[in-house]
Design an enzyme around this catalytic site. Structure first.
Site, PDB file in Angstrom:
ATOM      1  N   MET A  84      42.367  48.533  44.032  1.00 29.48           N
ATOM      2  CA  MET A  84      41.821  47.222  43.692  1.00 29.48           C
ATOM      3  C   MET A  84      42.828  46.100  43.969  1.00 29.48           C
ATOM      4  O   MET A  84      44.019  46.355  44.168  1.00 29.48           O
ATOM      5  CB  MET A  84      41.406  47.203  42.219  1.00 29.48           C
ATOM      6  CG  MET A  84      40.296  48.200  41.888  1.00 29.48           C
ATOM      7  SD  MET A  84      39.796  48.209  40.151  1.00 29.48           S
ATOM      8  CE  MET A  84      38.896  46.649  40.040  1.00 29.48           C
ATOM      9  N   HIS A  85      42.321  44.872  44.003  1.00 25.43           N
ATOM     10  CA  HIS A  85      43.111  43.637  44.017  1.00 25.43           C
ATOM     11  C   HIS A  85      43.721  43.274  45.366  1.00 25.43           C
ATOM     12  O   HIS A  85      44.177  42.145  45.534  1.00 25.43           O
ATOM     13  CB  HIS A  85      44.247  43.664  42.982  1.00 25.43           C
ATOM     14  CG  HIS A  85      43.871  44.219  41.658  1.00 25.43           C
ATOM     15  ND1 HIS A  85      42.789  43.757  40.936  1.00 25.43           N
ATOM     16  CD2 HIS A  85      44.420  45.214  40.900  1.00 25.43           C
ATOM     17  CE1 HIS A  85      42.697  44.440  39.805  1.00 25.43           C
ATOM     18  NE2 HIS A  85      43.660  45.327  39.760  1.00 25.43           N
ATOM     19  N   ASP A 241      38.773  51.901  42.300  1.00 26.23           N
ATOM     20  CA  ASP A 241      39.106  53.307  42.087  1.00 26.23           C
ATOM     21  C   ASP A 241      39.007  53.757  40.632  1.00 26.23           C
ATOM     22  O   ASP A 241      38.550  54.871  40.353  1.00 26.23           O
ATOM     23  CB  ASP A 241      40.485  53.633  42.651  1.00 26.23           C
ATOM     24  CG  ASP A 241      41.588  52.693  42.166  1.00 26.23           C
ATOM     25  OD1 ASP A 241      41.320  51.791  41.337  1.00 26.23           O
ATOM     26  OD2 ASP A 241      42.734  52.852  42.626  1.00 26.23           O
TER      27      ASP A 241
END
Length: 509
Positions: A84-85, A241
């Site tokens: 992520m991110h 995830d």
């Protein structure tokens, strides 16, 4: 007639891409993975070229075709989960003008603090206050330090969605991974127009939103032919995830809790409503499934600290664990702060660093490795306390991720965290298996509860009361060490020159 369709889950992780092929009975037919490196172009920085993910995907698909060509030829759906991110800039041609800035990159600390001052409503609307990991701070950093790359970008994508674009020609993302951009209005499960206006971003720069269990696109015919797949394979929305791992172990209802032992670590609890607590550095994001959210304490270092310590001491992970297991029972004399990448929960301190404290001439490899294992355990205990302090009780925790291979570490963690830990069968497959479940939901439209069941239990690790008491006594020393060093971490960061003025990150193209 027996259903012969198969489903593929792909997890685009920080250091590897993993593929899991399952049948309609949710049996694991084949797995494959391909590693890739992380670039650290400066202190606190972490980047990756999107080309690496595509090369890894080609490798994984070739291996799955070698292992199960007939099952792959019956594929009905693909689900993606991913780190992520990460911020991927994409030009109109689809190329990226610079490497992706990853989740564990801390360069935008100053920008995140500015955003928190300027936008006091940010945490309540988006589920967490501004941090260097998230897109608003990264975009401001790019506007100051790499405006040329930002000016060339026509689209902003997450890592798994960049890969998906190459697979389907479609730009879309799920609401869970969109949460990790910090551009999503969590209560509305839609892009936050107020924040987009503050950042100079238009919706045309962002992917369209779908739920993780929705169909979003179709695999390109050329790829289907090359990989030995049928025409018309559906690509589901997928998930970040951690939430994909939740789907994989059936953590979809109120109060279902688990922890991850991957590159990073998280403690995650599913909720049936949006309950933000940004003051506690607690993430409140949209789940991979409709009308579900979660609370999460996120630590930037997990089982990767064990890998780091093993390499530092010239040992394999198995050798390192073996030495640690031969140490006397109870807390090590050495204390390890596991902040190799800075820290989020509970400190929100990208300048924090890893520390080994209490070394003596008698300190050996085993004691150091044991201290590393305990340091991760203490950080997970802090995470559990933050979530419970926000009003969400945790009775026991499931565990997923590569770190679950070690029974010794799980027994240690159960006593440090002081909660029973439940390891499910095939727990290492977590996010990829969850992504395969999301693919199935997108194809079949079955009820979530029918597909997202808990796997069979492999083993339960109970907290040992005597050992838990000893760790409870040692735990305050771990906390006091960070408090003592925090001013020094900040002092080191203050030497960085002040940033120049910022301009709007993007203009309509």
């Amino acid at each position: 007639m027996t259903d012969v369709r198969t489903f593929l889950g792909l997890d685009i992780g920080t250091s590897a891409l993993k593929g899991v092929l399952v049948d309609h009975e949710q049996r694991l037919l084949a797995t494959a993975s391909a590693d890739y490196p992380i670039s650290h172009p400066g202190p606190g920085r972490a980047e990756q070229s999107p080309t690496l993910w595509w090369q890894a995907l080609e490798t994984v698909m070739a291996e799955l075709r070698r292992l199960c060509p007939e099952a792959l030829a019956r594929l009905a759906g693909i689900g993606l989960s991913g780190q992520m991110h990460g911020l991927v800039l994409q030009e109109a041609s689809g190329e990226s003008p610079r490497p992706a800035i990853l989740w564990n990159d801390g360069r935008a600390d100053r920008e995140s603090r500015e955003l928190n001052q300027q936008l006091p409503w940010l945490g309540e609307r988006t589920g967490i206050g501004a941090m260097p990991s998230f897109w608003p701070a990264k975009l401001r950093w790019l506007a100051r330090h790499d405006p040329a790359a930002l000016d060339e970008a026509t689209h902003l994508l997450l890592p798994k969605d960049q890969l998906r674009w190459r697979m389907s020609g479609e730009r879309f993302t799920d609401r869970c991974d969109a949460s990790g951009t910090q551009l999503l209005d969590q209560a509305k499960r839609d892009w936050c127009d107020d924040l987009l206006a503050e950042l100079g971003i238009g919706r045309e720069h962002l992917p369209r939103l779908v739920e993780g269990s929705e169909a979003g696109g179709i695999l390109a015919s050329t790829l289907a032919s090359r990989w030995g797949l049928p025409e018309g394979v559906i690509i589901a929305g997928g998930s970040g995830d951690v939430a994909a791992g939740a789907v994989g172990i059936g953590a979809i209802d109120e109060g279902d809790a688990f922890l991850t032992l991957g590159t990073s670590s998280q403690v995650f609890v599913s909720t049936e409503g949006y309950r933000p607590r940004p003051d506690q550095c607690l993430h409140a994001f949209s789940h991979a499934l409709p009308e579900r959210w979660f609370q999460m304490a996120a630590m930037l270092t997990g089982a990767s600290a064990l890998d780091w310590a093993a390499k530092l001491t010239g040992l394999s992970i198995e050798q390192a664990l073996g030495l640690a297991e031969r140490e006397p029972i109870g807390p090590a004399g050495v204390i390890f702060l596991p902040y190799l990448n800075g820290e989020r929960t509970p400190h929100d301190d990208p300048q924090a660093r890893g520390v080994l404290f209490g070394l003596t001439p008698a300190s050996g490899q085993g004691e150091v490795i044991r201290a590393v294992l305990e340091g991760i355990g203490y950080s997970l205990r802090e995470a559990r306390e933050v979530i419970e302090g926000a009003g969400t009780p945790i009775e026991r925790l499931a565990v997923i991720g590569g770190g679950t291979r070690s029974r010794y570490w799980l027994k240690l963690l159960a006593s440090i965290i002081d909660r029973p830990l439940v390891r499910y069968r095939d727990s290492e497959s977590g996010p990829a298996f969850g992504a395969a479940r999301l693919a199935r939901l997108a194809v079949t439209g079955e009820p979530m509860a029918a597909v997202c069941q808990r796997p069979p239990i492999d083993e339960i690790f109970e907290s040992d009361p005597a050992l838990a008491e000893r760790y409870a006594d040692a735990y305050p020393r771990y906390q006091a060490l960070y408090r003592s060093l925090a001013p020094l971490f900040a002092e080191s960061a203050s030497a960085v020159p002040a940033s120049e003025s910022v301009s709007a990150p993007l203009t309509a193209k």
